[in-house]
Scaffold this active site. Structure first.
Site, PDB file in Angstrom:
ATOM      1  N   SER A   9       0.883  -1.175   0.000  1.00 48.81           N
ATOM      2  CA  SER A   9       0.000   0.000   0.000  1.00 48.81           C
ATOM      3  C   SER A   9       0.917   1.221   0.000  1.00 48.81           C
ATOM      4  O   SER A   9       1.353   1.655   1.052  1.00 48.81           O
ATOM      5  CB  SER A   9      -0.863   0.033   1.263  1.00 48.81           C
ATOM      6  OG  SER A   9      -1.591  -1.147   1.376  1.00 48.81           O
ATOM      7  N   SER A  11       1.759   4.372   0.531  1.00 50.16           N
ATOM      8  CA  SER A  11       1.372   5.681   1.062  1.00 50.16           C
ATOM      9  C   SER A  11       2.619   6.447   1.462  1.00 50.16           C
ATOM     10  O   SER A  11       2.554   7.464   2.137  1.00 50.16           O
ATOM     11  CB  SER A  11       0.431   5.514   2.253  1.00 50.16           C
ATOM     12  OG  SER A  11       1.065   4.755   3.251  1.00 50.16           O
ATOM     13  N   SER A 249       7.886   1.743  11.107  1.00 49.32           N
ATOM     14  CA  SER A 249       6.767   2.267  10.340  1.00 49.32           C
ATOM     15  C   SER A 249       7.298   3.290   9.354  1.00 49.32           C
ATOM     16  O   SER A 249       8.469   3.676   9.401  1.00 49.32           O
ATOM     17  CB  SER A 249       5.737   2.917  11.255  1.00 49.32           C
ATOM     18  OG  SER A 249       6.166   4.210  11.607  1.00 49.32           O
ATOM     19  N   LYS A 250       6.384   3.726   8.473  1.00 54.24           N
ATOM     20  CA  LYS A 250       6.809   4.686   7.442  1.00 54.24           C
ATOM     21  C   LYS A 250       7.222   6.003   8.078  1.00 54.24           C
ATOM     22  O   LYS A 250       7.842   6.836   7.442  1.00 54.24           O
ATOM     23  CB  LYS A 250       5.680   4.897   6.447  1.00 54.24           C
ATOM     24  CG  LYS A 250       5.486   3.675   5.565  1.00 54.24           C
ATOM     25  CD  LYS A 250       4.411   3.837   4.530  1.00 54.24           C
ATOM     26  CE  LYS A 250       4.268   2.549   3.726  1.00 54.24           C
ATOM     27  NZ  LYS A 250       2.906   2.142   3.514  1.00 54.24           N
ATOM     28  N   ARG A 251       6.861   6.192   9.346  1.00 49.85           N
ATOM     29  CA  ARG A 251       7.249   7.439  10.020  1.00 49.85           C
ATOM     30  C   ARG A 251       8.738   7.472  10.362  1.00 49.85           C
ATOM     31  O   ARG A 251       9.315   8.520  10.550  1.00 49.85           O
ATOM     32  CB  ARG A 251       6.410   7.645  11.285  1.00 49.85           C
ATOM     33  CG  ARG A 251       4.992   8.092  10.972  1.00 49.85           C
ATOM     34  CD  ARG A 251       4.229   8.348  12.240  1.00 49.85           C
ATOM     35  NE  ARG A 251       4.054   7.133  13.025  1.00 49.85           N
ATOM     36  CZ  ARG A 251       3.100   6.239  12.797  1.00 49.85           C
ATOM     37  NH1 ARG A 251       2.243   6.423  11.833  1.00 49.85           N
ATOM     38  NH2 ARG A 251       2.979   5.168  13.537  1.00 49.85           N
TER      39      ARG A 251
END
Ligand code: GLU
Length: 312
Positions: A9, A11, A249-251
């Site tokens: 996904s 994002s 995470s993407k953070r």
């Protein structure tokens, strides 16, 4: 032939957790002489701008693990972007409706997440069935006020399967899953329906993905059976944690490919990941293709993987 898949996904840029999942999906398929399909899970198109899907495909090629089919490459099951497959999901949604398994749900976010709502072990809320048995009159009155989301009625049934890596797993659908969403009130189809329809229509035989999706597998297996679609085998891999034991995470920007690419070659990244998941004994640089022959799920630990401090 084994058909594996990438189902990201996009994002944001890929992070190490996504990379590890792609690497293992590719190695597992290639070790069996198979191929890999790329399906872009951009159901929520606003959160997944196309530029991330473009970058992702370039990143996979850079790492030496490009998909054989799907994404911009296309193929027999095109389109491979979920945002372009609503008509297909609609057909399967209609099939479930015909079986009398679908009902509209008018519950607000606040109602669903009220502190009194029953919570499951993984923190998810169990839908208590509030809208399960509304009368046609109640449905009409509520529809006039707000468009509903749509849920599927799960049976009183324990679904069990054997995960290719983690072993036997069972779930009581009514008590541990509950009636789950097929379509949101804004018309977007839910991941659970889309993933089943897509993996079946794209001929996927082996799903490799993170253990965070293990508890979604029984409801997906039930959907395969209910929709009369062939189910793939499932292999869930342990989650990748940072040195403090937190999920990546993407953070965590510095572990995104954007930054990693500035510091490392593809072989260095692949070699370090292969070391973390037990495929080699030292973090030496290694092209992905060199890991195919000796690949085995038996070498990969079953418990969460911790990134050693300073490895990346
Ligand atoms: N699109 C999901 C994700 O990126 C993965 C879904 C799946 O592998 O079934 O987390």
């Amino acid at each position: 032939m084994t058909v594996g898949r990438y189902a990201p996904s996009p994002s944001g840029r890929m992070h190490l957790g996504n990379l590890l999942c792609c690497l293992l999906a590719w190695l597992s398929a290639k070790h069996q002489g198979g191929r890999v399909v790329l399906r872009v899970e951009d159901l929520d198109a606003a959160r997944c701008p196309r530029r991330y899907a473009d970058l992702l495909q370039a990143d996979l090629a850079w790492l030496g693990i490009p998909a054989d089919e799907g994404g911009d490459k296309g193929g027999p099951a095109a389109p491979y972007f979920q945002s372009e497959r609503s008509d297909i999901y609609q057909q399967y949604f209609d099939l479930l409706c015909k079986k009398g398994l679908v009902y509209p749900c008018f519950c607000s976010r606040g109602q669903l997440h009220a502190p009194s709502a029953p919570h499951l072990a993984d923190g998810q809320v169990l839908y208590p069935g509030t809208c399960r048995d509304l009368t046609p009159g109640e449905v009409a009155a509520r529809s006039a006020r707000r468009p509903p989301a749509w849920r599927v009625r799960v049976p009183e049934e324990v679904v069990s399967f054997t995960d290719g890596h983690l072993g036997p797993y069972a779930q009581d659908l009514a008590r541990e899953c509950g009636d789950f969403l097929l379509r949101r009130a804004d018309g977007v189809f839910a991941y659970q329906l889309a993933v089943v329809v897509d993996d079946a229509l794209m001929g996927v035989t082996e799903v490799v993905r993170g253990a965070d999706l293990l508890s979604s597998t029984p409801r997906q297996l039930w959907l395969y059976r209910t929709l009369d679609l062939p189910a793939p085998g499932f292999v869930h891999l342990p989650l990748l944690l940072d040195a403090d034991g937190r999920r990546l995470s993407k953070r965590d920007g510095d572990q995104s490919l954007e930054h990693l690419q500035q510091r490392y070659t593809p072989e260095q990244i692949v070699g370090k990941l292969a070391f973390v998941c037990g495929l080699q004994s030292a973090p030496d640089p290694r092209p992905a293709a060199d890991l195919v022959d000796a690949f085995s799920w038996e070498k990969v630990p079953k418990t969460d993987l911790c990134l050693p401090e300073g490895l990346f």
